[in-house]
Motif scaffolding. Structure first.
Motif, PDB file in Angstrom:
ATOM      1  N   GLU A 107     -86.643  28.010  -3.925  1.00  0.00           N
ATOM      2  CA  GLU A 107     -87.143  28.927  -4.964  1.00  0.00           C
ATOM      3  C   GLU A 107     -86.525  28.575  -6.318  1.00  0.00           C
ATOM      4  O   GLU A 107     -85.987  29.423  -7.035  1.00  0.00           O
ATOM      5  CB  GLU A 107     -86.830  30.380  -4.611  1.00  0.00           C
ATOM      6  N   THR A 108     -86.622  27.287  -6.679  1.00  0.00           N
ATOM      7  CA  THR A 108     -85.959  26.787  -7.882  1.00  0.00           C
ATOM      8  C   THR A 108     -86.861  25.797  -8.606  1.00  0.00           C
ATOM      9  O   THR A 108     -87.614  25.039  -7.979  1.00  0.00           O
ATOM     10  CB  THR A 108     -84.635  26.082  -7.507  1.00  0.00           C
ATOM     11  N   LEU A 109     -86.778  25.806  -9.947  1.00  0.00           N
ATOM     12  CA  LEU A 109     -87.428  24.807 -10.782  1.00  0.00           C
ATOM     13  C   LEU A 109     -86.363  23.889 -11.369  1.00  0.00           C
ATOM     14  O   LEU A 109     -85.305  24.344 -11.796  1.00  0.00           O
ATOM     15  CB  LEU A 109     -88.198  25.464 -11.923  1.00  0.00           C
ATOM     16  N   LEU A 110     -86.673  22.589 -11.398  1.00  0.00           N
ATOM     17  CA  LEU A 110     -85.848  21.625 -12.120  1.00  0.00           C
ATOM     18  C   LEU A 110     -86.695  21.104 -13.273  1.00  0.00           C
ATOM     19  O   LEU A 110     -87.704  20.432 -13.041  1.00  0.00           O
ATOM     20  CB  LEU A 110     -85.406  20.473 -11.219  1.00  0.00           C
ATOM     21  N   MET A 111     -86.295  21.428 -14.504  1.00  0.00           N
ATOM     22  CA  MET A 111     -87.093  21.064 -15.678  1.00  0.00           C
ATOM     23  C   MET A 111     -86.383  20.026 -16.517  1.00  0.00           C
ATOM     24  O   MET A 111     -85.193  20.164 -16.838  1.00  0.00           O
ATOM     25  CB  MET A 111     -87.397  22.309 -16.522  1.00  0.00           C
ATOM     26  N   GLU A 112     -87.134  18.969 -16.877  1.00  0.00           N
ATOM     27  CA  GLU A 112     -86.607  17.940 -17.763  1.00  0.00           C
ATOM     28  C   GLU A 112     -86.891  18.348 -19.210  1.00  0.00           C
ATOM     29  O   GLU A 112     -88.041  18.525 -19.605  1.00  0.00           O
ATOM     30  CB  GLU A 112     -87.273  16.597 -17.460  1.00  0.00           C
ATOM     31  N   LEU A 113     -85.828  18.504 -19.996  1.00  0.00           N
ATOM     32  CA  LEU A 113     -85.957  18.959 -21.365  1.00  0.00           C
ATOM     33  C   LEU A 113     -86.098  17.786 -22.333  1.00  0.00           C
ATOM     34  O   LEU A 113     -85.945  16.621 -21.953  1.00  0.00           O
ATOM     35  CB  LEU A 113     -84.743  19.815 -21.743  1.00  0.00           C
ATOM     36  N   ALA A 114     -86.408  18.119 -23.593  1.00  0.00           N
ATOM     37  CA  ALA A 114     -86.677  17.078 -24.597  1.00  0.00           C
ATOM     38  C   ALA A 114     -85.473  16.192 -24.837  1.00  0.00           C
ATOM     39  O   ALA A 114     -85.623  15.024 -25.232  1.00  0.00           O
ATOM     40  CB  ALA A 114     -87.119  17.743 -25.905  1.00  0.00           C
ATOM     41  N   ASP A 115     -84.259  16.684 -24.628  1.00  0.00           N
ATOM     42  CA  ASP A 115     -83.052  15.877 -24.852  1.00  0.00           C
ATOM     43  C   ASP A 115     -82.651  15.092 -23.609  1.00  0.00           C
ATOM     44  O   ASP A 115     -81.514  14.606 -23.501  1.00  0.00           O
ATOM     45  CB  ASP A 115     -81.891  16.761 -25.306  1.00  0.00           C
TER      46      ASP A 115
ATOM     47  N   THR B  40     -82.014  16.087 -20.683  1.00  0.00           N
ATOM     48  CA  THR B  40     -81.195  16.813 -19.715  1.00  0.00           C
ATOM     49  C   THR B  40     -82.107  17.542 -18.738  1.00  0.00           C
ATOM     50  O   THR B  40     -83.293  17.769 -19.007  1.00  0.00           O
ATOM     51  CB  THR B  40     -80.271  17.819 -20.421  1.00  0.00           C
ATOM     52  N   VAL B  41     -81.557  17.902 -17.598  1.00  0.00           N
ATOM     53  CA  VAL B  41     -82.310  18.619 -16.565  1.00  0.00           C
ATOM     54  C   VAL B  41     -81.697  19.999 -16.385  1.00  0.00           C
ATOM     55  O   VAL B  41     -80.476  20.129 -16.204  1.00  0.00           O
ATOM     56  CB  VAL B  41     -82.307  17.857 -15.229  1.00  0.00           C
ATOM     57  N   ARG B  42     -82.538  21.002 -16.434  1.00  0.00           N
ATOM     58  CA  ARG B  42     -82.061  22.387 -16.302  1.00  0.00           C
ATOM     59  C   ARG B  42     -82.555  22.984 -14.999  1.00  0.00           C
ATOM     60  O   ARG B  42     -83.732  22.862 -14.655  1.00  0.00           O
ATOM     61  CB  ARG B  42     -82.530  23.235 -17.481  1.00  0.00           C
ATOM     62  N   THR B  43     -81.665  23.619 -14.286  1.00  0.00           N
ATOM     63  CA  THR B  43     -82.000  24.290 -13.030  1.00  0.00           C
ATOM     64  C   THR B  43     -82.368  25.743 -13.312  1.00  0.00           C
ATOM     65  O   THR B  43     -81.588  26.466 -13.936  1.00  0.00           O
ATOM     66  CB  THR B  43     -80.827  24.237 -12.044  1.00  0.00           C
ATOM     67  N   LEU B  44     -83.552  26.151 -12.851  1.00  0.00           N
ATOM     68  CA  LEU B  44     -84.053  27.496 -13.121  1.00  0.00           C
ATOM     69  C   LEU B  44     -84.352  28.194 -11.797  1.00  0.00           C
ATOM     70  O   LEU B  44     -85.404  27.996 -11.198  1.00  0.00           O
ATOM     71  CB  LEU B  44     -85.323  27.433 -13.972  1.00  0.00           C
ATOM     72  N   PRO B  45     -83.431  29.029 -11.312  1.00  0.00           N
ATOM     73  CA  PRO B  45     -83.717  29.790 -10.087  1.00  0.00           C
ATOM     74  C   PRO B  45     -84.747  30.871 -10.368  1.00  0.00           C
ATOM     75  O   PRO B  45     -84.942  31.294 -11.512  1.00  0.00           O
ATOM     76  CB  PRO B  45     -82.354  30.389  -9.732  1.00  0.00           C
ATOM     77  N   ALA B  46     -85.407  31.339  -9.309  1.00  0.00           N
ATOM     78  CA  ALA B  46     -86.485  32.321  -9.463  1.00  0.00           C
ATOM     79  C   ALA B  46     -86.012  33.582 -10.165  1.00  0.00           C
ATOM     80  O   ALA B  46     -86.780  34.218 -10.881  1.00  0.00           O
ATOM     81  CB  ALA B  46     -87.076  32.659  -8.096  1.00  0.00           C
ATOM     82  N   VAL B  47     -84.741  33.949  -9.996  1.00  0.00           N
ATOM     83  CA  VAL B  47     -84.236  35.169 -10.600  1.00  0.00           C
ATOM     84  C   VAL B  47     -84.251  35.114 -12.124  1.00  0.00           C
ATOM     85  O   VAL B  47     -84.283  36.152 -12.786  1.00  0.00           O
ATOM     86  CB  VAL B  47     -82.800  35.473 -10.092  1.00  0.00           C
TER      87      VAL B  47
ATOM     88  N   GLN C 115     -90.089  20.039 -11.506  1.00  0.00           N
ATOM     89  CA  GLN C 115     -90.153  19.946 -10.050  1.00  0.00           C
ATOM     90  C   GLN C 115     -90.047  21.351  -9.484  1.00  0.00           C
ATOM     91  O   GLN C 115     -89.139  22.104  -9.840  1.00  0.00           O
ATOM     92  CB  GLN C 115     -89.014  19.085  -9.495  1.00  0.00           C
ATOM     93  N   LEU C 116     -90.974  21.688  -8.607  1.00  0.00           N
ATOM     94  CA  LEU C 116     -90.959  22.991  -7.942  1.00  0.00           C
ATOM     95  C   LEU C 116     -90.401  22.797  -6.535  1.00  0.00           C
ATOM     96  O   LEU C 116     -91.024  22.162  -5.693  1.00  0.00           O
ATOM     97  CB  LEU C 116     -92.373  23.569  -7.892  1.00  0.00           C
ATOM     98  N   HIS C 117     -89.218  23.331  -6.304  1.00  0.00           N
ATOM     99  CA  HIS C 117     -88.580  23.261  -4.990  1.00  0.00           C
ATOM    100  C   HIS C 117     -88.878  24.562  -4.252  1.00  0.00           C
ATOM    101  O   HIS C 117     -88.270  25.596  -4.512  1.00  0.00           O
ATOM    102  CB  HIS C 117     -87.069  23.042  -5.139  1.00  0.00           C
ATOM    103  N   ARG C 118     -89.839  24.481  -3.359  1.00  0.00           N
ATOM    104  CA  ARG C 118     -90.349  25.672  -2.692  1.00  0.00           C
ATOM    105  C   ARG C 118     -89.288  26.351  -1.829  1.00  0.00           C
ATOM    106  O   ARG C 118     -89.117  27.567  -1.889  1.00  0.00           O
ATOM    107  CB  ARG C 118     -91.540  25.288  -1.817  1.00  0.00           C
ATOM    108  N   THR C 119     -88.604  25.576  -1.023  1.00  0.00           N
ATOM    109  CA  THR C 119     -87.657  26.160  -0.092  1.00  0.00           C
ATOM    110  C   THR C 119     -86.513  26.852  -0.818  1.00  0.00           C
ATOM    111  O   THR C 119     -86.064  27.935  -0.421  1.00  0.00           O
ATOM    112  CB  THR C 119     -87.093  25.074   0.840  1.00  0.00           C
TER     113      THR C 119
ATOM    114  N   ASN D 252     -96.498  17.166 -14.165  1.00  0.00           N
ATOM    115  CA  ASN D 252     -96.224  16.434 -15.407  1.00  0.00           C
ATOM    116  C   ASN D 252     -95.976  17.350 -16.596  1.00  0.00           C
ATOM    117  O   ASN D 252     -95.247  16.977 -17.523  1.00  0.00           O
ATOM    118  CB  ASN D 252     -97.392  15.497 -15.732  1.00  0.00           C
ATOM    119  N   ARG D 253     -96.583  18.532 -16.574  1.00  0.00           N
ATOM    120  CA  ARG D 253     -96.439  19.455 -17.703  1.00  0.00           C
ATOM    121  C   ARG D 253     -96.276  20.874 -17.184  1.00  0.00           C
ATOM    122  O   ARG D 253     -96.950  21.267 -16.230  1.00  0.00           O
ATOM    123  CB  ARG D 253     -97.669  19.392 -18.626  1.00  0.00           C
ATOM    124  N   ALA D 254     -95.385  21.612 -17.840  1.00  0.00           N
ATOM    125  CA  ALA D 254     -95.152  23.000 -17.447  1.00  0.00           C
ATOM    126  C   ALA D 254     -94.679  23.801 -18.643  1.00  0.00           C
ATOM    127  O   ALA D 254     -94.015  23.281 -19.542  1.00  0.00           O
ATOM    128  CB  ALA D 254     -94.112  23.077 -16.327  1.00  0.00           C
ATOM    129  N   THR D 255     -95.039  25.064 -18.651  1.00  0.00           N
ATOM    130  CA  THR D 255     -94.519  26.039 -19.611  1.00  0.00           C
ATOM    131  C   THR D 255     -93.907  27.171 -18.814  1.00  0.00           C
ATOM    132  O   THR D 255     -94.594  27.806 -18.011  1.00  0.00           O
ATOM    133  CB  THR D 255     -95.637  26.576 -20.530  1.00  0.00           C
TER     134      THR D 255
END
Length: 264
Positions: free
Chosen positions: A59-67, A69-76, A53-57, A36-39
């Motif tokens: 190695e990616t985060l999907l974060m819902e932003l204040a606007d 929108t959803v941002r994809t954040l790869p481990a790199v 959302q932490l996608h283990r396989t 529910n909450r992440a920094t």
């Protein structure tokens, strides 16, 4: 009466198998956890907050932003992140949701710097506890590969050598233990499989690489070989297990206190 009891046992067994089959099907779609909450601290130095959302396989985060929108954040692109509020998994033993805050600060049994009592396990699971993840380079446990890619590891201890944990999916057998009974992983005829979550431990090194603890006792003592006798005695005196995440974190912190950490 006996007939009703017989059919009831059969229905319970079939229901359990259907439930396990559904778990296996979900597991085949990848391993995802919702918080529910992440920094999130990016490698650029920027910080993002919101549900994730932490996608283990992958190695990616999907974060819902204040606007919205959803941002994809790869481990790199991620340096570290802290999460709270995972949906409680009834299938996990309650000690899984443990508080590693003291261990991340360097706590270990007998440390004269700590005047507070040893942190006790909580009686009830608390998913509001903060969990911290860091990005390390690893070869995906392929000993024959020199290629290392970024991956997410949960921090369980302090450094400079850090105890890390990764959760992964594993197939376990469902066995027929009797004429009408079913068991999980015991002796008997295998009648199916279900997907479970398994903890894997690692040591995070200051250079950003990791060492797998496939056999936690053997591999930990091998890495800290200069102080292996002290570690073994310390574990014996305090009745610490090498396979329990909480107690293994104490052991790694104690090993660090002996200045036995080294980079490889």
């Amino acid at each position: 009466m006996k007939r009703n009891w017989f059919f009831r046992v059969i229905m319970i067994g079939l229901s359990a198998l259907c439930s396990l089959a559904a778990q296996a099907q979900r597991g085949g779609q990848g391993f995802t956890q919702q918080f529910n909450r992440a920094t999130v601290l990016l490698t650029t130095g920027d910080t993002l907050t919101g549900p994730v959302q932490l996608h283990r396989t992958e190695e990616t985060l999907l974060m819902e932003l204040a606007d919205n929108t959803v941002r994809t954040l790869p481990a790199v692109s991620v340096q570290s992140f802290a999460v709270q509020g995972e949906q409680y998994d009834q299938s996990r033993e309650r000690f899984y949701y443990d508080d590693f805050y003291a261990m991340r600060q360097g706590y270990y049994y007998g440390n004269p710097l700590y005047t507070q009592p040893i942190p006790r396990r909580r009686e009830r699971p608390d998913t509001e506890l903060v969990r911290v993840f860091r990005t390390y380079r690893w070869n995906r446990d392929n000993d024959y590969s020199d290629f290392r890619a970024p991956g997410f590891f949960e921090q369980l201890s302090n450094g400079p050598i850090i105890l890390l944990r990764r959760e992964g999916l594993v197939q376990r057998p469902v066995t027929a233990t009797g004429p009408y009974g079913y068991g999980y992983g015991g002796a008997g005829r295998t009648v199916g499989y279900y997907t479970d979550v398994k903890d894997n431990f690692y040591l995070g090194l200051p250079n950003g690489n990791v060492i797998s603890l496939r056999n936690p006792k053997k591999d930990l003592l091998a890495y800290f070989h200069g102080n292996s006798r002290q570690l073994e005695q310390y574990a014996k005196d305090n009745k610490l297990s090498y396979t329990d995440a909480r107690e293994l974190a104490y052991l790694v912190n104690y090993a660090n206190s002996l200045n036995a950490g080294k980079s490889k």
